[in-house]
Write an enzyme that holds these catalytic residues in place. Structure first.
Site, PDB file in Angstrom:
ATOM      1  N   ASP A 296      16.923   7.889  22.967  1.00  0.00           N
ATOM      2  CA  ASP A 296      17.167   7.691  21.541  1.00  0.00           C
ATOM      3  C   ASP A 296      18.117   6.493  21.437  1.00  0.00           C
ATOM      4  O   ASP A 296      19.309   6.590  21.734  1.00  0.00           O
ATOM      5  CB  ASP A 296      17.797   8.964  20.969  1.00  0.00           C
ATOM      6  CG  ASP A 296      18.257   8.796  19.526  1.00  0.00           C
ATOM      7  OD1 ASP A 296      18.416   7.644  19.074  1.00  0.00           O
ATOM      8  OD2 ASP A 296      18.477   9.820  18.862  1.00  0.00           O
TER       9      ASP A 296
ATOM     10  N   GLN B 209      21.599   4.381  18.060  1.00  0.00           N
ATOM     11  CA  GLN B 209      22.959   3.822  18.055  1.00  0.00           C
ATOM     12  C   GLN B 209      23.155   2.782  19.160  1.00  0.00           C
ATOM     13  O   GLN B 209      23.949   1.856  19.019  1.00  0.00           O
ATOM     14  CB  GLN B 209      24.004   4.940  18.241  1.00  0.00           C
ATOM     15  CG  GLN B 209      23.970   6.015  17.175  1.00  0.00           C
ATOM     16  CD  GLN B 209      24.357   5.506  15.792  1.00  0.00           C
ATOM     17  OE1 GLN B 209      25.061   4.506  15.647  1.00  0.00           O
ATOM     18  NE2 GLN B 209      23.886   6.179  14.767  1.00  0.00           N
TER      19      GLN B 209
ATOM     20  N   LYS C 155      19.938   0.161  11.393  1.00  0.00           N
ATOM     21  CA  LYS C 155      21.302   0.289  11.909  1.00  0.00           C
ATOM     22  C   LYS C 155      21.735  -0.989  12.633  1.00  0.00           C
ATOM     23  O   LYS C 155      22.824  -1.059  13.179  1.00  0.00           O
ATOM     24  CB  LYS C 155      21.389   1.471  12.879  1.00  0.00           C
ATOM     25  CG  LYS C 155      21.130   2.822  12.218  1.00  0.00           C
ATOM     26  CD  LYS C 155      21.306   3.931  13.223  1.00  0.00           C
ATOM     27  CE  LYS C 155      20.674   5.235  12.795  1.00  0.00           C
ATOM     28  NZ  LYS C 155      21.378   5.919  11.713  1.00  0.00           N
TER      29      LYS C 155
ATOM     30  N   HIS D 202      21.021  14.205  18.235  1.00  0.00           N
ATOM     31  CA  HIS D 202      20.714  14.144  16.800  1.00  0.00           C
ATOM     32  C   HIS D 202      19.471  15.011  16.555  1.00  0.00           C
ATOM     33  O   HIS D 202      18.613  15.108  17.429  1.00  0.00           O
ATOM     34  CB  HIS D 202      20.431  12.682  16.465  1.00  0.00           C
ATOM     35  CG  HIS D 202      20.297  12.347  15.017  1.00  0.00           C
ATOM     36  ND1 HIS D 202      19.174  12.626  14.293  1.00  0.00           N
ATOM     37  CD2 HIS D 202      21.154  11.727  14.157  1.00  0.00           C
ATOM     38  CE1 HIS D 202      19.323  12.187  13.053  1.00  0.00           C
ATOM     39  NE2 HIS D 202      20.525  11.638  12.937  1.00  0.00           N
TER      40      HIS D 202
ATOM     41  N   CYS E  59      23.738  15.374  11.276  1.00  0.00           N
ATOM     42  CA  CYS E  59      22.418  15.727  11.839  1.00  0.00           C
ATOM     43  C   CYS E  59      22.549  16.148  13.294  1.00  0.00           C
ATOM     44  O   CYS E  59      21.703  15.791  14.142  1.00  0.00           O
ATOM     45  CB  CYS E  59      21.416  14.578  11.713  1.00  0.00           C
ATOM     46  SG  CYS E  59      21.124  14.099  10.035  1.00  0.00           S
TER      47      CYS E  59
HETATM   48  C1  LIG Z   1      21.541   9.106  17.434  1.00  0.00           C
HETATM   49  C2  LIG Z   1      20.593   9.031  16.279  1.00  0.00           C
HETATM   50  N1  LIG Z   1      19.315   9.382  16.461  1.00  0.00           N
HETATM   51  C3  LIG Z   1      18.414   9.294  15.464  1.00  0.00           C
HETATM   52  C4  LIG Z   1      18.762   8.858  14.207  1.00  0.00           C
HETATM   53  C5  LIG Z   1      17.705   8.744  13.142  1.00  0.00           C
HETATM   54  O1  LIG Z   1      17.333   7.405  13.034  1.00  0.00           O
HETATM   55  P1  LIG Z   1      16.360   6.878  11.891  1.00  0.00           P
HETATM   56  O2  LIG Z   1      17.178   6.835  10.645  1.00  0.00           O
HETATM   57  O3  LIG Z   1      15.964   5.508  12.340  1.00  0.00           O
HETATM   58  O4  LIG Z   1      15.213   7.790  11.811  1.00  0.00           O
HETATM   59  C6  LIG Z   1      20.075   8.509  13.967  1.00  0.00           C
HETATM   60  C7  LIG Z   1      20.489   8.095  12.608  1.00  0.00           C
HETATM   61  O5  LIG Z   1      21.528   8.447  12.126  1.00  0.00           O
HETATM   62  C8  LIG Z   1      21.018   8.580  15.028  1.00  0.00           C
HETATM   63  O6  LIG Z   1      22.289   8.247  14.849  1.00  0.00           O
END
Ligand SMILES: Cc1ncc(COP(=O)(O)O)c(C=O)c1O
Length: 410
Positions: free
Chosen positions: A202, A205, A228, A125, A367
């Site tokens: 990260d 998810q 989430k 992402h 993203c």
């Molecule tokens: C894999 C991943 N990383 C990072 C993010 C960003 O997360 P946040 O909205 O908590 O900043 C997302 C959100 O869609 C995501 O799916």
């Protein structure tokens, strides 16, 4: 029932699921983007504002002490949820993006030297890519990438040449928001540590959908997106190994993160407070504690099992309907973000038509523009599932796709 989850009962806890959209029942298949919130979370946030609202630490009065106790209790709950023994290893902030930026700024910029390498993967992402680009540009370090295999898993065959003594940091998603892919974190953590690198996972998810134990996995940093996992928006934060947090520089200055301030310099509190400048997202993190209680009551094993079952069903139904599904087929190796391409209808057109049917999916690059280039598509459509989704909703998705096909004459 799907697996051990009583989906019909769970749905009753989510007021929004009673809504109709365009005069159709709401079919919400975008939980990888943000999850819906149960009554228990909404009530906890309301209760905080109705009965306990005050700022943290600053007050010497009852309300402020209550707010502080609730906030610190939320921290302890989140720490326990991810297997961290020390609540002080959990920093609250707005979620994954802010957490990755904190590590990139406070840790990576401090330790990286020209010639050092940051190893990422092709499926990250932007939140787990752009902050490392900043850190690399500021320090003269270089970014490298673990490639994707044909089946949507990571191709780890060249890991030994990618992960070397030059690597100072390995950043990897615990569960891809596009492909669902779940890399072998324990193996990657061990490989990173063997060359003296730290691993940043990260968890945006992963944490909502599976049991995560930072100690068992031996993870150095884990990002957590509360929004989430049934929690309020702008809740969540960062887990960091204590000794790394001690070494890190603060990212934001001001507010209660200080010990002593002089006109020309300041000293800072110990972690986690050193990283929590300004008025915090108090109600949000307290609401996140209610979300964690909700998930713990269901049991994360059951949450994961439900996700595997509905994902397997969705992959089978979408494939039958003629969609190309991206990512691993084996639900042991993936989560419930299911990206697909359907009959050459652009994902944005598809999402708009599905919206008319009350079906919410996401369309776009999610993203993850570099990953779209690897997959050779400009965008994908993505359905993603959580504890309140049923196989009937997968059927509704497929029915809506078939109607879209009729409209486009594909
Ligand atoms: C894999 C991943 N990383 C990072 C993010 C960003 O997360 P946040 O909205 O908590 O900043 C997302 C959100 O869609 C995501 O799916």
């Amino acid at each position: 029932m799907i697996g051990e989850l009583d989906v019909a009962r769970i749905r009753k806890d989510f007021p929004i699921l009673e809504r109709r959209v365009h005069d159709r029942p709401l079919v919400y298949l975008d939980s990888s983007n943000t999850s819906q919130k149960p009554r228990q979370v909404i009530d906890r946030v309301s209760e905080f504002y109705e009965r306990h609202n005050a700022n943290l630490y600053r007050g010497v009065y009852e309300l402020s002490e209550e707010a502080t106790a609730m906030f610190e209790d939320a921290r302890a709950r989140l720490a326990q949820f991810i297997g961290a023994s020390d609540p002080g290893s959990v920093i609250f902030n707005r979620g994954t993006t802010e957490s990755t930026n904190l590590v990139a700024h406070g840790y990576a910029r401090k330790v990286l030297r020209p010639g050092d390498e940051i190893l990422l993967t092709e499926m990250e992402h932007h939140s787990n890519l752009v902050p490392w680009q900043f850190a690399a540009q500021a320090t003269g370090a270089t970014l490298r990438f673990i490639p994707l295999a044909e089946d949507g898993t990571l191709d780890l065959s060249g890991l030994e040449s990618l992960l070397t003594e030059r690597t100072k940091l390995l950043g990897v998603s615990g569960m891809s928001n596009v492909l669902g892919t779940m890399p072998p974190l324990e193996r990657l953590a061990a490989a990173a540590h063997a060359v003296g690198a730290v691993i940043v996972v990260d968890g945006a998810q992963l944490v909502p959908h599976a049991t995560v134990d930072v100690q068992a996995l031996d993870i150095d940093f884990l990002t957590i997106s509360g929004h989430k996992m049934l929690g309020p928006t702008a809740s969540g934060g960062l887990y960091g190994r204590r000794e790394l947090l001690e070494r890190m520089d603060p990212f934001l200055g001001g507010g209660e993160m200080i010990l002593e301030v002089y006109p020309d310099r300041s000293t800072f509190k110990a972690p986690p407070w050193k990283f929590e400048a300004g008025t915090m997202n108090i109600a949000e993190e307290i609401g996140l504690a209610a979300a964690i209680e909700y998930l713990e009551e269901l049991g994360m094993r059951a949450v994961r099992r439900h996700e595997q079952e509905i994902t397997a069903y969705a992959i089978a139904r979408l494939t039958e309907a003629g969609a190309t599904v991206f990512g691993p087929r084996d639900v042991e190796q993936r989560g419930g973000a299911v990206s697909f391409w359907f009959k050459d209808i652009h994902p944005h057109d598809l999402a708009q038509i599905l919206d008319q049917e009350g079906v919410c999916i996401r369309a776009g690059h999610h993203c993850a523009q570099p990953l779209m280039r690897v997959l050779g598509v400009p965008a994908t459509a993505r359905a993603s599932f959580y504890i309140y989704n049923s196989n009937d909703e997968v059927d509704a998705l497929v029915g809506a796709l078939e109607r879209a096909e009729a409209i486009f004459g594909a």
